[in-house]
Design a protein around this motif. Structure first.
Motif, mmCIF file in Angstrom:
data_model
loop_
_atom_site.group_PDB
_atom_site.id
_atom_site.type_symbol
_atom_site.label_atom_id
_atom_site.label_comp_id
_atom_site.label_asym_id
_atom_site.label_seq_id
_atom_site.Cartn_x
_atom_site.Cartn_y
_atom_site.Cartn_z
ATOM 1 N N UNK A 125 25.770 47.006 36.730
ATOM 2 C CA UNK A 125 24.690 47.832 37.266
ATOM 3 C C UNK A 125 23.402 47.035 37.159
ATOM 4 N N UNK A 126 22.736 46.829 38.300
ATOM 5 C CA UNK A 126 21.496 46.054 38.324
ATOM 6 C C UNK A 126 20.323 47.001 38.526
ATOM 7 N N UNK A 127 19.310 46.853 37.666
ATOM 8 C CA UNK A 127 18.133 47.694 37.786
ATOM 9 C C UNK A 127 16.872 46.842 37.775
ATOM 10 N N UNK A 128 16.054 47.028 38.791
ATOM 11 C CA UNK A 128 14.738 46.400 38.842
ATOM 12 C C UNK A 128 13.709 47.510 38.947
ATOM 13 N N UNK A 455 28.306 45.841 31.978
ATOM 14 C CA UNK A 455 27.204 44.900 32.151
ATOM 15 C C UNK A 455 26.026 45.571 32.838
ATOM 16 N N UNK A 456 24.865 45.530 32.201
ATOM 17 C CA UNK A 456 23.625 46.050 32.771
ATOM 18 C C UNK A 456 22.658 44.889 32.953
ATOM 19 N N UNK A 457 22.030 44.847 34.125
ATOM 20 C CA UNK A 457 21.053 43.802 34.407
ATOM 21 C C UNK A 457 19.687 44.461 34.604
ATOM 22 N N UNK A 458 18.682 44.017 33.828
ATOM 23 C CA UNK A 458 17.309 44.513 33.954
ATOM 24 C C UNK A 458 16.433 43.375 34.478
ATOM 25 N N UNK A 459 15.882 43.589 35.661
ATOM 26 C CA UNK A 459 15.040 42.559 36.284
ATOM 27 C C UNK A 459 13.566 42.925 36.122
ATOM 28 N N UNK A 460 12.955 42.381 35.054
ATOM 29 C CA UNK A 460 11.524 42.563 34.787
ATOM 30 C C UNK A 460 11.100 44.035 34.791
ATOM 31 N N UNK A 461 11.917 44.886 34.136
ATOM 32 C CA UNK A 461 11.496 46.292 34.048
ATOM 33 C C UNK A 461 10.430 46.470 32.984
ATOM 34 N N UNK A 462 10.088 45.362 32.277
ATOM 35 C CA UNK A 462 9.038 45.444 31.261
ATOM 36 C C UNK A 462 7.643 45.229 31.841
ATOM 37 N N UNK A 463 7.558 45.108 33.165
ATOM 38 C CA UNK A 463 6.240 44.920 33.789
ATOM 39 C C UNK A 463 5.350 46.124 33.502
ATOM 40 N N UNK A 464 4.075 45.850 33.203
ATOM 41 C CA UNK A 464 3.116 46.937 32.991
ATOM 42 C C UNK A 464 3.068 47.461 31.583
ATOM 43 N N UNK A 483 26.503 48.119 22.659
ATOM 44 C CA UNK A 483 27.761 48.611 23.232
ATOM 45 C C UNK A 483 27.977 48.142 24.665
ATOM 46 N N UNK A 484 27.021 47.401 25.219
ATOM 47 C CA UNK A 484 27.123 46.870 26.580
ATOM 48 C C UNK A 484 26.556 45.459 26.603
ATOM 49 N N UNK A 485 27.075 44.650 27.535
ATOM 50 C CA UNK A 485 26.415 43.373 27.787
ATOM 51 C C UNK A 485 25.157 43.656 28.599
ATOM 52 N N UNK A 486 24.016 43.095 28.166
ATOM 53 C CA UNK A 486 22.763 43.270 28.886
ATOM 54 C C UNK A 486 22.223 41.895 29.267
ATOM 55 N N UNK A 487 21.836 41.756 30.540
ATOM 56 C CA UNK A 487 21.166 40.548 31.017
ATOM 57 C C UNK A 487 19.786 40.981 31.484
ATOM 58 N N UNK A 488 18.741 40.416 30.866
ATOM 59 C CA UNK A 488 17.382 40.863 31.166
ATOM 60 C C UNK A 488 16.490 39.677 31.502
ATOM 61 N N UNK A 489 15.764 39.801 32.599
ATOM 62 C CA UNK A 489 14.688 38.858 32.907
ATOM 63 C C UNK A 489 13.408 39.454 32.345
ATOM 64 N N UNK A 490 12.732 38.702 31.484
ATOM 65 C CA UNK A 490 11.559 39.251 30.813
ATOM 66 C C UNK A 490 10.498 38.173 30.616
ATOM 67 N N UNK A 491 9.273 38.634 30.405
ATOM 68 C CA UNK A 491 8.164 37.719 30.090
ATOM 69 C C UNK A 491 7.470 38.132 28.800
ATOM 70 N N UNK A 492 8.045 39.142 28.125
ATOM 71 C CA UNK A 492 7.410 39.656 26.921
ATOM 72 C C UNK A 492 8.079 39.092 25.656
ATOM 73 N N UNK A 493 7.313 38.483 24.772
ATOM 74 C CA UNK A 493 7.871 37.931 23.537
ATOM 75 C C UNK A 493 8.602 38.977 22.705
#
Length: 556
Positions: A125-128, A455-464, A483-493
């Motif tokens: 599941x991909x979420x942006x 598998x969950x994919x988060x594409x920069x949902x940390x914006x803002x 409990x899930x594999x998570x792949x996240x694109x992020x810019x937050x330390x």
């Protein structure tokens, strides 16, 4: 779980291969390095529309391959139905060419997009942040609530769909019968005539073929009789003082005279005896057949009249006797209905009323169950939103009654308040990108408890978001990754520091081309990348120390 992703000649990516691990995988990189391109490539191999524009300049193809572990029994039926080999791994590939349509394969078998999506929907599941349309749809919101229902609730959903379809068929039948009775008396007369015309004919299966055969026989009876008579004459009458039978008798007599002295002739003698016997038998049979012919001109006239009658009925009501009787059954049914129109329509109205009441009863039971589910769902979402630092948030599921349909009588909409003093508004009206990110993460957190997507994919949902909110969001994503594999694109330390595996995406200038690459970072490299995220281009000792402390705090 997504084990490996291979990308070739896709946008600025020339040849990239990355192996993902379980838990939380974080991808970082400078703006324009190709982070979102990797997600675009993953989305395309999973079923998004393929465009030839993504093929890297100077290349004639692009290739993407994703390898998943096979963990779900739910996929087995899809694989079996489409003759796809099922093993420990699921390999999905997409080959995009300039000169032909793209080809998608699952475990080596070419599949259409419709089958691919059925498979990948159960894998990942991909979420942006800008991809929240599914939860904005009221029908999807209703489906989400239903997904938390009991087995009985889900059975009721299926039962209601079946019963409402049946009800709609009855209503259509009622409307059709109402329209088609405007000239009832005239139609009754016509139907009565047709019924009488068919029944008076007393048709049988023989009327399909035997009539024509009998007619041809009687119509040619003179020629048939003459030919048979001439055949008998040839067998029995003399020709130049001898008949065929006499010739056979003479031949046998001659052979008999020499049989004693030439035993070798015995087989020929026996064969001649047999021929003589069979000739006599044929002659006798032909005479009997000729004597049995019963013919009169009246028979021929009657037969011709019968043929015309049958052909006329076939022209009107069907190509065979069987078709005519099928038409008769339908006509009788319609005739009975029209003759008892008021009674029949009243009976149909009663049946519609009964079925509608049963559907409404079931729909109301489902509505009560949905409201009960929604109360618990509201509490869960409210708790998640507070944990995600939307402290004044309120969430509710608003119900409005609608006309009965296959999904019940409920119009449902997710409503939210994010600030004190505001009114509830639809989920789709959230203005802040940061708030939307956290609301969607709240939903994902709850859904992760029940679905089997690994598998969950988060594409920069940390914006803002930033500061303590970023830390809270990071912890929430980390919790989901337990409990899930998570792949996240992020810019937050704050999010990057809690990763189990950290990858950096880099862009290089090579002669006249730009190339994007990815590599997994060691602890020292992670400290440097975290320091870059904290302090920017100029990495200071302070930033490095802060980055090391963040990793140490998280157990690195």
């Amino acid at each position: 779980m997504l084990l490996e992703l291979t990308i070739k000649n896709f946008a600025i990516i020339e040849d990239l291969q990355v192996e993902f691990s379980s838990g939380l995988n974080v991808l970082t990189g400078e703006t324009g390095s190709g982070k979102s391109i990797i997600i675009d490539a993953l989305s395309m191999v999973l079923g998004d529309r393929a465009s030839k524009d993504i093929i890297k300049k100077g290349k004639d193809f692009a290739y993407i391959e994703a390898i998943f572990t096979n963990y779900s029994e739910r996929l087995s039926s899809i694989f079996k139905e489409n003759n796809i080999e099922m093993g420990d791994l699921i390999v999905i590939s997409r080959d995009i060419r300039q000169d032909r349509p793209s080809i998608t394969k699952v475990n080596g078998r070419t599949v259409p997009a419709s089958i691919l999506v059925k498979i990948t929907d159960k894998l990942i599941d991909i979420f942006a942040q800008n991809e929240n349309t599914s939860l904005m749809s009221q029908s999807n919101q209703r489906d989400l609530i239903d997904s938390f229902g009991s087995a009985e609730h889900k059975n009721n959903l299926s039962l209601l769909e079946i019963k409402v379809k049946g009800l709609n068929r009855l209503i259509e039948e009622f409307q059709e019968k109402s329209k088609s009775t405007l000239d009832k008396d005239r139609e009754i007369d016509l139907l009565k005539y047709q019924i009488e015309e068919i029944e008076d004919a007393n048709l049988t299966d023989k009327d399909d073929s035997d009539l024509e055969e009998r007619y041809r026989f009687l119509n040619n009876i003179s020629g048939i009789s003459n030919n048979i008579q001439e055949s008998v004459t040839l067998l029995k009458s003399s020709y130049e003082n001898i008949s065929i039978e006499d010739m056979m008798d003479k031949l046998i007599s001659l052979i008999t005279e020499i049989l004693d002295t030439s035993k070798d002739l015995e087989p020929y003698y026996n064969e001649l005896e047999d021929i003589r016997y069979r000739l006599k038998e044929v002659s006798h049979s032909l005479e009997s057949y000729l004597n049995s012919i019963d013919y009169s001109e009246e028979d021929l006239v009657n037969l011709e009249s019968r043929i015309n009658l049958v052909n006329n009925l076939k022209k009107k009501y069907g190509n065979s006797v069987n078709d005519i009787y099928k038409y008769l059954d339908k006509t009788k049914s319609r005739y009975e209905f029209l003759n008892n129109y008021e009674k029949e329509m009243k009976s149909l109205e009663d049946e519609i009323s009964k079925e509608k009441n049963e559907c409404l009863k079931l729909a109301k039971k489902m509505s009560e169950e949905r409201k009960s589910i929604s109360k618990k769902f509201e509490e869960k979402i409210q708790k998640e939103l507070i944990e995600l630092n939307i402290k004044n948030a309120e969430f509710k599921v608003e119900f409005r009654e609608k006309p009965l349909s296959q999904d019940g009588i409920d119009d449902m909409e997710f409503m939210i308040v994010t600030n004190i003093g505001e009114d509830f508004k639809p989920l789709s009206k959230i203005a802040s990108g940061g708030e939307m990110s956290r609301v969607m993460l709240a939903f994902k957190s709850i859904l992760a408890e029940k679905d089997e997507i690994q598998t969950l994919v988060f594409d920069e949902i940390d914006s803002g978001i930033s500061g303590i909110t970023a830390q809270i969001v990071g912890n929430k994503i980390k919790k989901i990754s337990n409990c899930r594999q998570v792949i996240a694109i992020s810019h937050l330390p704050q999010i990057v520091s809690v990763a189990d595996s950290h990858y950096v995406i880099e862009k290089f200038q090579d002669e006249n081309k730009v190339i994007s690459n990815i590599r997994k970072l060691s602890r020292n490299d992670r400290i440097k990348e975290l320091a870059r995220l904290i302090g920017g281009i100029n990495i200071t000792q302070t930033a490095l120390k802060a980055a090391e402390e963040m990793l140490t705090k998280e157990g690195e």
